[in-house]
Design an enzyme around this catalytic site. Structure first.
Site, PDB file in Angstrom:
ATOM      1  N   THR A 273       0.950  -0.865  -0.248  1.00 50.60           N
ATOM      2  CA  THR A 273      -0.161  -0.260  -0.108  1.00 50.60           C
ATOM      3  C   THR A 273       1.007   1.382  -0.242  1.00 50.60           C
ATOM      4  OG1 THR A 273      -1.501  -1.206   1.498  1.00 50.60           O
ATOM      5  CG2 THR A 273      -1.555   1.083   1.488  1.00 50.60           C
ATOM      6  N   GLY A 295       2.912   1.241   5.453  1.00 46.77           N
ATOM      7  CA  GLY A 295       3.718   1.012   6.550  1.00 46.77           C
ATOM      8  C   GLY A 295       5.482   1.354   6.376  1.00 46.77           C
ATOM      9  N   GLN A 296       5.690   1.649   4.950  1.00 50.36           N
ATOM     10  CA  GLN A 296       6.676   2.015   4.535  1.00 50.36           C
ATOM     11  C   GLN A 296       7.489   2.902   5.832  1.00 50.36           C
ATOM     12  OE1 GLN A 296       4.385   1.510   2.413  1.00 50.36           O
ATOM     13  NE2 GLN A 296       5.249   0.066   0.726  1.00 50.36           N
ATOM     14  N   ARG A 297       8.181   3.356   5.051  1.00 52.06           N
ATOM     15  CA  ARG A 297       9.435   4.594   6.461  1.00 52.06           C
ATOM     16  C   ARG A 297       8.599   5.939   6.457  1.00 52.06           C
ATOM     17  NH1 ARG A 297      12.555   3.744  10.488  1.00 52.06           N
ATOM     18  NH2 ARG A 297      13.406   1.451   9.615  1.00 52.06           N
ATOM     19  N   ILE A 299       6.419   6.401   4.657  1.00 52.34           N
ATOM     20  CA  ILE A 299       4.540   6.670   4.336  1.00 52.34           C
ATOM     21  C   ILE A 299       3.888   7.373   5.718  1.00 52.34           C
ATOM     22  CG2 ILE A 299       2.296   5.866   3.909  1.00 52.34           C
ATOM     23  CD1 ILE A 299       3.569   4.768   1.492  1.00 52.34           C
TER      24      ILE A 299
END
Length: 407
Positions: A273, A295-297, A299
């Protein structure tokens, strides 16, 4: 499997791995075995039937997949079944360690020219397409059904299971099958694995994995929860008649898969996502919104834009990724310090419990010091978004907690 204590899932896989011969040249076993082993590791079947495996291939599989044990005999121990050569059918009688349900697993390889009350699975390379007399003999006036045909949802991947080693060549027929006694099994997602690695195919045939559960023998039914609707049906009407759930966690924790499970959607194709997903379910005059934020850093700083009016925070953890426990712990406790999330009930889903290296929910509780949380109701629930185990229990806690807070 179902027991009085709940349901348990297991995965079944069949694969003709192609016998080891130097005639295969660049596709011989020594050059492709690692790709096949990695494919098995990725799918992590609980029961795995192989065909054409020679002793050295069994040794290689056993050495690389130490969590598995094998049972079987060589070709010389078999018999002729109106076939050109000797054939074997290996079977084992098993008992599920959780439900104590006894069932049988048969594995065979038919020649290309060719009722029980206990749950049975039959896996193998039958060299028979769905249009052949051999195939029809299995499903006509017998206890067996083709798992592909009784699956709840359409399978993904190609229809055929026969291929050559050459990527891009036309596919052949579907000759590998998993037959089940349909009254005993609930067939979940079905797919044909057609994965290629650096242009190499692990075998000259494709594998056919399914996920299934055995049912209660006394009523032959399996009771499936309805995801988000379960929460709505247990809620009492409020002035707003709307509930907002925020779904957070590190990248690759399984948030989107979990969201699709809650919405009863297909989970065979999941991509990371990059922004957010939202699912809305409405029933009996009540609306439920679930927000899934990437959940990427890069984001995560934008998470706080979605904190407003949150009723429940669901935090998803990859239980198998122990190297990131410190990182996920830091992110979680920073969330709990946010003013807009003050007093918001917290459900921690310890996801991917179906993986062998997954940490138990109790160990995660201690490792993340969740017992220090005293300013809100909280619960940790071990689950697998892939098999859906534990998801219902988590939803039930959300429903009870929200209902209590809304009084």
């Amino acid at each position: 499997m179902l027991s009085t204590g709940g349901s348990y899932s297991f995965r079944v896989m069949t694969y003709n791995i192609r016998y080891d011969t130097v005639k295969d040249g660049k596709n011989q076993w020594s050059l492709r075995k690692n790709y096949l082993i990695n494919l098995i590791r990725n799918r992590m079947p609980d029961l795995f039937g192989v065909q054409e495996a020679l002793p050295n291939q069994i040794f290689d599989l056993q050495h690389a997949l130490s969590a598995y044990r094998y049972y079987g005999v060589g070709k010389n121990d078999g018999k002729r079944w109106d076939a050109a050569g000797t054939r074997t059918c290996t079977w084992v009688k098993l008992r599920d360690r959780y439900s104590l349900q006894i069932f049988y697993h048969f594995n065979t390889h038919f020649d290309s020219t060719v009722g029980s009350s206990t749950p049975i699975m039959l896996t193998g390379d039958f060299n028979a397409s769905p249009h052949s007399d051999s195939y029809r003999a299995f499903i006509t006036n017998t206890i067996f059904k083709d798992s592909k045909n009784v699956s709840e949802k359409s399978h993904c991947g190609p229809d055929s299971t026969f291929s050559t080693f050459i990527v891009g060549n036309p596919m052949g027929k579907q000759i590998d099958h998993i037959f089940v006694t349909s009254q005993d099994f609930k067939i979940c997602p079905v797919d044909v694995v057609d994965r290629c690695n650096l242009g190499l195919i692990p075998s000259s045939e494709l594998s056919w994995p399914i996920a299934c559960r055995t049912l209660r023998s006394e009523d032959s039914r399996f009771h499936v929860h309805n995801g988000l609707l379960d929460i709505i049906r247990n809620l009492r009407p409020t002035k707003q008649n709307e509930l907002r759930i925020l779904l957070l966690g590190l990248d690759n924790a399984g948030k989107t898969t979990l969201l699709k499970v809650l919405a009863s959607e297909d989970i065979t194709n999941i991509t990371p996502t990059q922004g957010f997903n939202i699912k809305s379910v409405q029933s009996t005059g009540f609306k439920l919104n679930v927000w899934d934020i990437g959940g990427q850093r890069k984001i995560r700083p934008y998470w706080r834009n979605y904190f407003e009016n949150t009723d429940v925070l669901i935090y998803v953890i990859d239980s198998s990724d122990r190297k990131r426990f410190d990182e996920t712990n830091q992110e979680l406790f920073e969330l709990l310090e946010e003013e807009k999330l003050h007093d918001v009930p917290l459900l921690v889903f310890a996801n991917k419990q179906d993986l062998l290296n997954a940490a138990k929910a109790s160990d995660i509780t201690d490792g993340l010091s969740l017992h220090q949380i005293r300013d809100r109701p909280w619960q940790i629930q071990g689950c697998s978004a892939y098999t859906k185990e534990g998801v219902k229990e988590g939803l039930e806690w959300v429903s009870k907690t929200v209902t209590k807070n809304k009084k």
